[in-house]
Motif scaffolding. Structure first.
Motif, PDB file in Angstrom:
ATOM      1  N   GLN A  10       5.431  11.612  -1.497  1.00  0.00           N
ATOM      2  CA  GLN A  10       6.111  10.374  -1.881  1.00  0.00           C
ATOM      3  C   GLN A  10       7.358  10.175  -1.039  1.00  0.00           C
ATOM      4  O   GLN A  10       7.619   9.096  -0.526  1.00  0.00           O
ATOM      5  CB  GLN A  10       6.464  10.415  -3.374  1.00  0.00           C
TER       6      GLN A  10
ATOM      7  N   MET B 248       2.300   1.818  -3.425  1.00  0.00           N
ATOM      8  CA  MET B 248       1.291   2.345  -4.354  1.00  0.00           C
ATOM      9  C   MET B 248       1.041   3.831  -4.098  1.00  0.00           C
ATOM     10  O   MET B 248       0.896   4.612  -5.034  1.00  0.00           O
ATOM     11  CB  MET B 248      -0.013   1.553  -4.232  1.00  0.00           C
ATOM     12  N   VAL B 249       0.992   4.224  -2.832  1.00  0.00           N
ATOM     13  CA  VAL B 249       0.810   5.640  -2.489  1.00  0.00           C
ATOM     14  C   VAL B 249       2.003   6.455  -3.002  1.00  0.00           C
ATOM     15  O   VAL B 249       1.828   7.542  -3.575  1.00  0.00           O
ATOM     16  CB  VAL B 249       0.623   5.824  -0.962  1.00  0.00           C
ATOM     17  N   GLN B 250       3.197   5.929  -2.814  1.00  0.00           N
ATOM     18  CA  GLN B 250       4.397   6.635  -3.272  1.00  0.00           C
ATOM     19  C   GLN B 250       4.377   6.826  -4.787  1.00  0.00           C
ATOM     20  O   GLN B 250       4.612   7.943  -5.279  1.00  0.00           O
ATOM     21  CB  GLN B 250       5.646   5.854  -2.903  1.00  0.00           C
ATOM     22  N   ALA B 251       4.135   5.756  -5.514  1.00  0.00           N
ATOM     23  CA  ALA B 251       4.139   5.847  -6.978  1.00  0.00           C
ATOM     24  C   ALA B 251       3.032   6.769  -7.478  1.00  0.00           C
ATOM     25  O   ALA B 251       3.250   7.571  -8.397  1.00  0.00           O
ATOM     26  CB  ALA B 251       3.988   4.456  -7.589  1.00  0.00           C
ATOM     27  N   SER B 252       1.864   6.684  -6.861  1.00  0.00           N
ATOM     28  CA  SER B 252       0.744   7.543  -7.266  1.00  0.00           C
ATOM     29  C   SER B 252       1.036   9.008  -6.982  1.00  0.00           C
ATOM     30  O   SER B 252       0.760   9.887  -7.814  1.00  0.00           O
ATOM     31  CB  SER B 252      -0.532   7.128  -6.538  1.00  0.00           C
ATOM     32  N   ALA B 253       1.587   9.294  -5.815  1.00  0.00           N
ATOM     33  CA  ALA B 253       1.888  10.680  -5.451  1.00  0.00           C
ATOM     34  C   ALA B 253       2.963  11.262  -6.361  1.00  0.00           C
ATOM     35  O   ALA B 253       2.829  12.392  -6.853  1.00  0.00           O
ATOM     36  CB  ALA B 253       2.326  10.763  -3.986  1.00  0.00           C
TER      37      ALA B 253
ATOM     38  N   SER C 211       3.871  10.254  -9.422  1.00  0.00           N
ATOM     39  CA  SER C 211       3.361  10.372 -10.793  1.00  0.00           C
ATOM     40  C   SER C 211       2.393  11.532 -10.923  1.00  0.00           C
ATOM     41  O   SER C 211       2.472  12.318 -11.869  1.00  0.00           O
ATOM     42  CB  SER C 211       2.675   9.070 -11.218  1.00  0.00           C
ATOM     43  N   SER C 212       1.478  11.646  -9.971  1.00  0.00           N
ATOM     44  CA  SER C 212       0.505  12.749 -10.002  1.00  0.00           C
ATOM     45  C   SER C 212       1.206  14.097  -9.907  1.00  0.00           C
ATOM     46  O   SER C 212       0.840  15.055 -10.596  1.00  0.00           O
ATOM     47  CB  SER C 212      -0.495  12.616  -8.855  1.00  0.00           C
TER      48      SER C 212
ATOM     49  N   THR D 136       0.835  -1.206   0.000  1.00  0.00           N
ATOM     50  CA  THR D 136       0.000   0.000   0.000  1.00  0.00           C
ATOM     51  C   THR D 136       0.865   1.249   0.000  1.00  0.00           C
ATOM     52  O   THR D 136       0.605   2.201  -0.744  1.00  0.00           O
ATOM     53  CB  THR D 136      -0.937  -0.002   1.224  1.00  0.00           C
TER      54      THR D 136
END
Length: 113
Positions: free
Chosen positions: A51, A12-17, A19-20, A9
């Motif tokens: 991230q 996923m938060v790191q990659a999403s933050a 990338s966003s 989890t």
């Protein structure tokens, strides 16, 4: 509170933050109003900071379960310092090809993956 979330989890938060944040920074170049553009860019930088804030304590804590925690910690700190230098070098290299901030930011999306 970090212990409430597993490493999957957190990753996923790191990659999403990250990338966003890079997408927001890239898209901000299309905003005409200087104050709005700056606000969107700062939001993008803030997401990249999220991230970092989630990643460092998560993976630094993993060094304690390594066979040689001192070596793991030394490798982590070396990698952290090297990431700053390589990130700067990446941007400078791409800027030598006269790429825009949008192009550089979008090309940087390969790193969070």
């Amino acid at each position: 509170w970090m212990h409430l979330f597993g490493y999957r989890t957190r990753t996923m938060v790191q990659a999403s933050a990250a990338s966003s944040g890079l997408v927001l920074i890239a898209l901000s170049t299309m905003i005409v109003d200087d104050m709005k553009r700056l606000a969107v860019q700062l939001l993008g930088v803030s997401l990249c900071s999220v991230q970092n804030a989630v990643g460092e304590p998560s993976y630094l804590a993993l060094s304690s379960i390594c066979l040689n925690p001192a070596r793991a910690l030394a490798a982590w700190s070396t990698g952290t310092g090297l990431a700053g230098l390589l990130g700067f070098g990446w941007v400078m290299l791409l800027k030598m090809f006269n790429l825009s901030l949008m192009q550089v930011s979008l090309m940087s999306l390969v790193f969070p993956a």
